[in-house]
Each structure stands twice: as structure tokens, then as C-alpha cells.
Scaffold this active site. Sequence first.
Site, PDB file in Angstrom:
ATOM      1  N   HIS A   1       0.606 -11.701   2.026  1.00 52.09           N
ATOM      2  CA  HIS A   1      -0.434 -10.991   1.271  1.00 52.09           C
ATOM      3  C   HIS A   1      -1.074 -11.875   0.198  1.00 52.09           C
ATOM      4  O   HIS A   1      -2.292 -11.842   0.002  1.00 52.09           O
ATOM      5  CB  HIS A   1       0.176  -9.737   0.635  1.00 52.09           C
ATOM      6  CG  HIS A   1      -0.809  -8.642   0.398  1.00 52.09           C
ATOM      7  ND1 HIS A   1      -0.467  -7.305   0.420  1.00 52.09           N
ATOM      8  CD2 HIS A   1      -2.136  -8.666   0.133  1.00 52.09           C
ATOM      9  CE1 HIS A   1      -1.544  -6.576   0.180  1.00 52.09           C
ATOM     10  NE2 HIS A   1      -2.570  -7.379   0.000  1.00 52.09           N
TER      11      HIS A   1
ATOM     12  N   TYR B   1       0.818  -1.212   0.000  1.00 51.50           N
ATOM     13  CA  TYR B   1       0.000   0.000   0.000  1.00 51.50           C
ATOM     14  C   TYR B   1       0.857   1.271   0.000  1.00 51.50           C
ATOM     15  O   TYR B   1       0.337   2.358  -0.260  1.00 51.50           O
ATOM     16  CB  TYR B   1      -0.920   0.043   1.231  1.00 51.50           C
ATOM     17  CG  TYR B   1      -1.907  -1.084   1.351  1.00 51.50           C
ATOM     18  CD1 TYR B   1      -2.120  -2.005   0.319  1.00 51.50           C
ATOM     19  CD2 TYR B   1      -2.640  -1.254   2.518  1.00 51.50           C
ATOM     20  CE1 TYR B   1      -3.022  -3.043   0.458  1.00 51.50           C
ATOM     21  CE2 TYR B   1      -3.552  -2.296   2.662  1.00 51.50           C
ATOM     22  CZ  TYR B   1      -3.730  -3.186   1.628  1.00 51.50           C
ATOM     23  OH  TYR B   1      -4.631  -4.208   1.776  1.00 51.50           O
TER      24      TYR B   1
END
Length: 270
Positions: free
Chosen positions: A100, A42
Site C-alpha cells: 500500500h 479500508y
Amino acid sequence: MAQAEIPDIGMGTYRLKDQEAVAAVSSALSLGYRHIDTAQMYDNEAAVGEAIRRSGVPRDEIFLTTKVWWDRLRHDDLIASLEESVRRLGVEGVDLALIHWPSPGDEVPMSEYIGALAAARDKGLTRHIGVSNFTIAHLDQALSVPGGEHIVTNQIEVHPFLANQALVEACQDLGVTVTGYMPLAVGKVMNQPILHQIAADHDATPAQVALAWVAARGIVPIPSSSQPEHQKANLAALDLTLSDEAMARIEHLDVGERIANPGFAPRWDE
């Protein structure tokens, strides 16, 4: 199976950058959120950390999650990447570190990166470990390798248009908490007529109905919003109780519509 006290709702930070991320996380913490979700990919860990420091909320009251990207799953690189995350966040360690995505094409052996994640836990870089975007087969494998016994959650996409029922049930049967990202289907729930009807019956919004539906399934939703009024409404959604009829009507909206489906994604469960 390992357990973690994961707060019932979290603040997602995907797509929030720089000062927008600082402002959004600061607002969420001031409203009572105690679960903040970020990730290396991010590119906002420093901003999230700044907001946490500014908030005045004691660090031990905040459940902080970050995630390791799929290009850093080799043992030493995974440890280094979490050390970098902790440094960017400005904390001694996170509360939850997730893989992730499973290694594309299983290039990195599951035993290597789950083992590395467990080693990061032993080093104090994280209190808990988990996975994200793992299929039933991936989760079964992850739980079977050394270190896998510490896995507490599988973070997956869940919203009214993607109930992900088989995977949710498999996780819960294994004692693994499901954390649901994109619970509002990136705003699409706001335009769904049935959700509008149910919302009208409860003096609520379609977004609140969607979040209440996710939470009623025993899933921890992590909606993302930069607007304080939306953040407040999302928190209030946990106080909404849906009837069995309303739950069933929402379940019929499931069309398997997947939003997060990059080219390196695994072969999904049907």
C-alpha cells in the site's frame, strides 16, 4: 516485465464500510464492473467478499485487488496479513496484492517486503503483485530486487489537478501499468469550469470527462461511488473520446494538488 490483464476500470471501495460496502460492490458487479479494489486498511474486506459471493458472478471473472498496510511489511507478517485478507474476503486468493505504501523511512528493506510479496504469489495467495504510492526511485529499486520482476502495476493518485506526469511516464516506460486512484479528486472535478465546458460539448458530466482523460493516458481509473447511477456513468465514461485540444485543456489544470499525503508518505517526484 510481468503482465496482467487488469480490467480497464475498477470499483474503488475506500471509505465504504459494512452494508454500504456490500451494497456498493453488489451494485457495481450487477452493472458490469469486473475489477474490485480493496485494502486491509479500508476495514471492508469481509463486506467486499460478501458482495462477491452474493453477486452470482463467477469468481474467475472478477479481478480482485487488496493491499498490505505499511506496518506489516516484515516477511512473515506480510505473508500472515495476506492470509488474513484472503480469509476475510472468503476467496482462495486475490488477483493482485499491492504494497500500500513503501516502508516509511525505509525501515523495512525493500528486498524483504518485495521478496515476501513474491513468496505470497508463489504460495497462491495472489496471482499478481504490485505496489502503490511508489515514487520513481522506489519503483526502480523494487524492480531491481528479487521478486520485483513480477510487479505489474503502481497504483497512484491521478486526477486533473495532479497529472503525476513524470511518474506515469516512468512507470509506462518500464512496462508497469498505472492504476489511478481518486480520479475524480474526491468530487472536486464536478466544480471545475473547464471540465464543465468540455462535458457540455460531449453531452457528458465533468466526472465522465475526468475519467475519460485518465483512461486516454493509458491509466486504469478506480473511481469510488456508492450510487448506482454514478457507477453506471463512470463505466460509460470509457466510451467518451476526447479531442487533443480537450486533453490539452485538462492537462493545464494540473497544479500538483495531492489529496493523499499522510505524514509517512515518501518524498514525492516533482
